[in-house]
Write an enzyme that holds these catalytic residues in place. Structure first.
Site, PDB file in Angstrom:
ATOM      1  N   CYS A  42       0.845  -1.201   0.000  1.00 15.12           N
ATOM      2  CA  CYS A  42       0.000   0.000   0.000  1.00 15.12           C
ATOM      3  C   CYS A  42       0.882   1.253   0.000  1.00 15.12           C
ATOM      4  O   CYS A  42       1.982   1.264   0.542  1.00 15.12           O
ATOM      5  CB  CYS A  42      -0.903   0.009   1.233  1.00 15.12           C
ATOM      6  SG  CYS A  42      -2.055   1.411   1.256  1.00 15.12           S
ATOM      7  N   ASP A  44       0.304   3.815   1.621  1.00 16.52           N
ATOM      8  CA  ASP A  44       0.167   4.456   2.930  1.00 16.52           C
ATOM      9  C   ASP A  44       1.546   4.795   3.507  1.00 16.52           C
ATOM     10  O   ASP A  44       2.428   3.931   3.555  1.00 16.52           O
ATOM     11  CB  ASP A  44      -0.588   3.490   3.864  1.00 16.52           C
ATOM     12  CG  ASP A  44      -1.025   4.152   5.157  1.00 16.52           C
ATOM     13  OD1 ASP A  44      -0.166   4.749   5.843  1.00 16.52           O
ATOM     14  OD2 ASP A  44      -2.215   4.065   5.481  1.00 16.52           O
ATOM     15  N   ARG A  46       2.504   5.065   6.340  1.00 17.57           N
ATOM     16  CA  ARG A  46       2.848   4.376   7.594  1.00 17.57           C
ATOM     17  C   ARG A  46       3.434   2.989   7.386  1.00 17.57           C
ATOM     18  O   ARG A  46       3.829   2.333   8.360  1.00 17.57           O
ATOM     19  CB  ARG A  46       1.598   4.279   8.483  1.00 17.57           C
ATOM     20  CG  ARG A  46       1.044   5.648   8.876  1.00 17.57           C
ATOM     21  CD  ARG A  46      -0.331   5.512   9.471  1.00 17.57           C
ATOM     22  NE  ARG A  46      -1.271   4.981   8.478  1.00 17.57           N
ATOM     23  CZ  ARG A  46      -2.547   4.680   8.741  1.00 17.57           C
ATOM     24  NH1 ARG A  46      -3.022   4.850   9.950  1.00 17.57           N
ATOM     25  NH2 ARG A  46      -3.331   4.214   7.785  1.00 17.57           N
ATOM     26  N   HIS A  98      -2.315  -4.112   4.934  1.00 16.25           N
ATOM     27  CA  HIS A  98      -2.088  -3.694   6.320  1.00 16.25           C
ATOM     28  C   HIS A  98      -3.417  -3.340   6.969  1.00 16.25           C
ATOM     29  O   HIS A  98      -4.373  -2.963   6.297  1.00 16.25           O
ATOM     30  CB  HIS A  98      -1.117  -2.517   6.395  1.00 16.25           C
ATOM     31  CG  HIS A  98      -1.674  -1.237   5.827  1.00 16.25           C
ATOM     32  ND1 HIS A  98      -2.162  -0.224   6.605  1.00 16.25           N
ATOM     33  CD2 HIS A  98      -1.833  -0.828   4.555  1.00 16.25           C
ATOM     34  CE1 HIS A  98      -2.582   0.764   5.843  1.00 16.25           C
ATOM     35  NE2 HIS A  98      -2.393   0.429   4.586  1.00 16.25           N
ATOM     36  N   CYS A 101      -6.240   0.218   6.785  1.00 17.25           N
ATOM     37  CA  CYS A 101      -5.979   0.763   5.448  1.00 17.25           C
ATOM     38  C   CYS A 101      -7.113   1.714   5.021  1.00 17.25           C
ATOM     39  O   CYS A 101      -8.283   1.326   4.976  1.00 17.25           O
ATOM     40  CB  CYS A 101      -5.845  -0.371   4.434  1.00 17.25           C
ATOM     41  SG  CYS A 101      -5.468   0.201   2.760  1.00 17.25           S
TER      42      CYS A 101
HETATM   43 ZN    ZN Z   1      -3.447   1.128   2.891  1.00 16.43          ZN
END
Ligand code: ZN
Length: 164
Positions: A42, A44, A46, A98, A101
């Site tokens: 992803c 993302d 994080r 994850h 998400c």
């Molecule tokens: Zn995600």
């Protein structure tokens, strides 16, 4: 200091520290890459791939997008898979989702009209959610529904035939 400038300064510091720690590091990287793993994760912020796996530059061939989606008919993701398998000859393809998400969460909500590209991108995820509606609805907690759909999405990635 603005963030782009801070990133440039941090990159220079990283390069200096890396070269000091391993003088042949960059000359070795310049020889070419031979990663053993394609990682589809992803976007993302994080879940930065190399950070969460303790990997170094050259270790992984990485593709990241919203909700770590793989569409067999998407040339962006497909070209990454094709190159990784046929040219780099990676031994493993990992699709890593994850918990928490945002892309998965969005697929369980009404489409946001201000995000038409995101809506198109996550459409298969919305379809997967409809397929598993009974299981997802059994979770009364929204977070649990999102996390279970993230798991189902990763499982679904490995069950569809792909032709790079
Ligand atoms: Zn995600």
């Amino acid at each position: 200091m603005n963030r782009p400038k801070r990133l440039l300064i941090a990159n220079v510091a990283w390069a200096r520290e890396t070269a000091a720690r391993n003088p042949s590091f960059f000359s070795n990287l310049a020889q070419g890459q031979s990663p053993h793993v394609l990682w589809i994760g992803c976007a993302d912020s994080r879940v930065p791939t190399e950070t969460i796996t303790h990997c170094e530059p050259g270790d992984l061939f990485v593709h990241r997008n919203i909700a770590n989606l793989f569409h067999p008919d998407d040339d962006n993701t497909g070209s990454v898979l094709e190159y990784a398998v046929r040219v780099l000859k990676v031994g493993h393809v990992i699709v890593c989702g994850h918990y928490g998400c945002g892309g998965v969460r969005a697929s369980l909500m009404p489409p946001d009209p201000s995000l038409p590209r995101v809506n198109r991108r996550i459409a298969p995820l919305c379809s997967l959610a409809r397929t598993h509606r009974a299981e997802l609805d059994a979770h009364t907690d929204e977070r649990a529904r999102v996390d279970r759909l993230a798991e189902l999405k990763v499982l679904d990635s490995g069950t569809k035939p792909t032709t790079p």
